[in-house]
Design a protein around this motif. Structure first.
Motif, mmCIF file in Angstrom:
data_model
loop_
_atom_site.group_PDB
_atom_site.id
_atom_site.type_symbol
_atom_site.label_atom_id
_atom_site.label_comp_id
_atom_site.label_asym_id
_atom_site.label_seq_id
_atom_site.Cartn_x
_atom_site.Cartn_y
_atom_site.Cartn_z
ATOM 1 N N ARG A 213 29.982 -2.120 5.204
ATOM 2 C CA ARG A 213 29.118 -3.290 6.056
ATOM 3 C C ARG A 213 27.765 -3.178 5.268
ATOM 4 N N THR A 214 27.087 -4.580 5.790
ATOM 5 C CA THR A 214 25.908 -4.520 5.317
ATOM 6 C C THR A 214 24.974 -3.959 6.412
ATOM 7 N N ARG A 215 23.881 -3.153 6.047
ATOM 8 C CA ARG A 215 22.772 -2.818 6.692
ATOM 9 C C ARG A 215 21.654 -3.781 6.923
ATOM 10 N N THR A 216 21.229 -4.400 8.035
ATOM 11 C CA THR A 216 20.523 -5.281 8.116
ATOM 12 C C THR A 216 19.321 -5.186 9.006
ATOM 13 N N PRO A 217 18.063 -5.178 8.874
ATOM 14 C CA PRO A 217 17.225 -5.250 10.091
ATOM 15 C C PRO A 217 17.220 -6.257 11.283
ATOM 16 N N VAL A 218 17.132 -6.031 12.410
ATOM 17 C CA VAL A 218 17.198 -6.696 13.663
ATOM 18 C C VAL A 218 15.948 -7.736 13.319
ATOM 19 N N VAL A 219 15.171 -7.362 12.773
ATOM 20 C CA VAL A 219 13.735 -8.094 12.411
ATOM 21 C C VAL A 219 13.124 -7.614 11.157
ATOM 22 N N ASP A 220 13.317 -8.621 10.269
ATOM 23 C CA ASP A 220 12.799 -8.479 9.091
ATOM 24 C C ASP A 220 11.462 -8.300 9.028
ATOM 25 N N GLY A 221 10.850 -7.028 8.227
ATOM 26 C CA GLY A 221 9.490 -6.838 8.220
ATOM 27 C C GLY A 221 8.765 -6.024 8.959
ATOM 28 N N TRP A 222 9.440 -5.816 10.125
ATOM 29 C CA TRP A 222 9.120 -4.914 11.317
ATOM 30 C C TRP A 222 9.004 -3.115 11.047
ATOM 31 N N PHE A 223 9.934 -2.854 10.145
ATOM 32 C CA PHE A 223 9.917 -1.554 9.648
ATOM 33 C C PHE A 223 10.744 -1.196 8.335
ATOM 34 N N THR A 224 10.480 0.013 7.755
ATOM 35 C CA THR A 224 10.786 0.010 6.393
ATOM 36 C C THR A 224 11.118 1.615 5.938
ATOM 37 N N GLY A 225 11.982 1.856 5.031
ATOM 38 C CA GLY A 225 12.014 3.096 4.804
ATOM 39 C C GLY A 225 13.392 3.884 5.503
ATOM 40 N N ASP A 226 13.518 5.160 5.066
ATOM 41 C CA ASP A 226 14.616 6.026 5.765
ATOM 42 C C ASP A 226 13.994 7.236 5.889
ATOM 43 N N GLY A 227 14.674 7.970 6.858
ATOM 44 C CA GLY A 227 14.324 9.435 6.974
ATOM 45 C C GLY A 227 12.905 9.696 7.222
ATOM 46 N N GLU A 228 12.336 10.776 6.769
ATOM 47 C CA GLU A 228 10.884 10.933 7.191
ATOM 48 C C GLU A 228 9.815 9.882 6.613
ATOM 49 N N GLY A 229 10.433 8.901 5.727
ATOM 50 C CA GLY A 229 9.722 7.659 5.131
ATOM 51 C C GLY A 229 9.670 6.378 5.933
ATOM 52 N N PHE A 230 10.570 6.733 7.078
ATOM 53 C CA PHE A 230 10.885 5.467 7.711
ATOM 54 C C PHE A 230 9.496 5.216 8.701
#
Length: 148
Positions: A3-20
């Motif tokens: 499955r594709t992971r897709t932000p609910v609103v593009d450009g509102w958040f970025t990164g993963d883990g501690e970099g989120f």
């Protein structure tokens, strides 16, 4: 099938883990910070406007207010009407550095009984909805166990 992971609103958040991070914008003229982001003009009514730059927002803040959703929200909220409704907790968080209040869901399992005003929370990646093709990603607030 993956499955594709897709932000609910593009450009509102970025990164993963501690970099989120949530992504806001800052006016170059008055230094006001906005979330959700603003890409056209400064929202500060006392500012004539300036260039807006993208800025990552603080990962930690303190509970400003909270509530839970005891009813199924109307569309466009995505939920399966065939399944029983499961309440979730909403937290309004004042970000430490920006002094800006951001609303978001608590991590799954956190209830209003677990929260107090002033409690420290941190931003973590979350999932809003999943279907056969897509995992719709968002942000959640997770209590750290610290008090202000």
């Amino acid at each position: 099938m993956s499955r594709t992971r897709t932000p609910v609103v593009d450009g509102w958040f970025t990164g993963d883990g501690e970099g989120f991070r949530l992504l806001g914008t800052r006016c170059a003229r008055c230094a006001s910070v906005f979330f959700p982001r603003e890409d056209t003009h400064c929202r500060n009514p006392g500012c004539a406007g300036g260039d807006l730059e993208e800025v990552p927002l603080s990962r930690r803040g303190h509970v400003w207010s909270y509530t839970d959703s005891q009813y199924r929200p109307p569309s466009p909220y995505v939920s399966n009407p065939e399944l029983p409704w499961k309440p979730f907790t909403l937290i309004a968080v004042e970000l430490d550095a920006e002094r800006l209040v951001v609303l978001g869901q608590a991590t799954p399992g956190v209830t209003v009984a677990d929260l107090t005003v002033g409690m420290e929370v941190e931003l973590v990646p979350g999932v809003l909805h999943e279907d056969a093709e897509t995992i719709w990603t968002t942000w959640h607030w997770r209590p750290t166990g610290e008090r202000a």
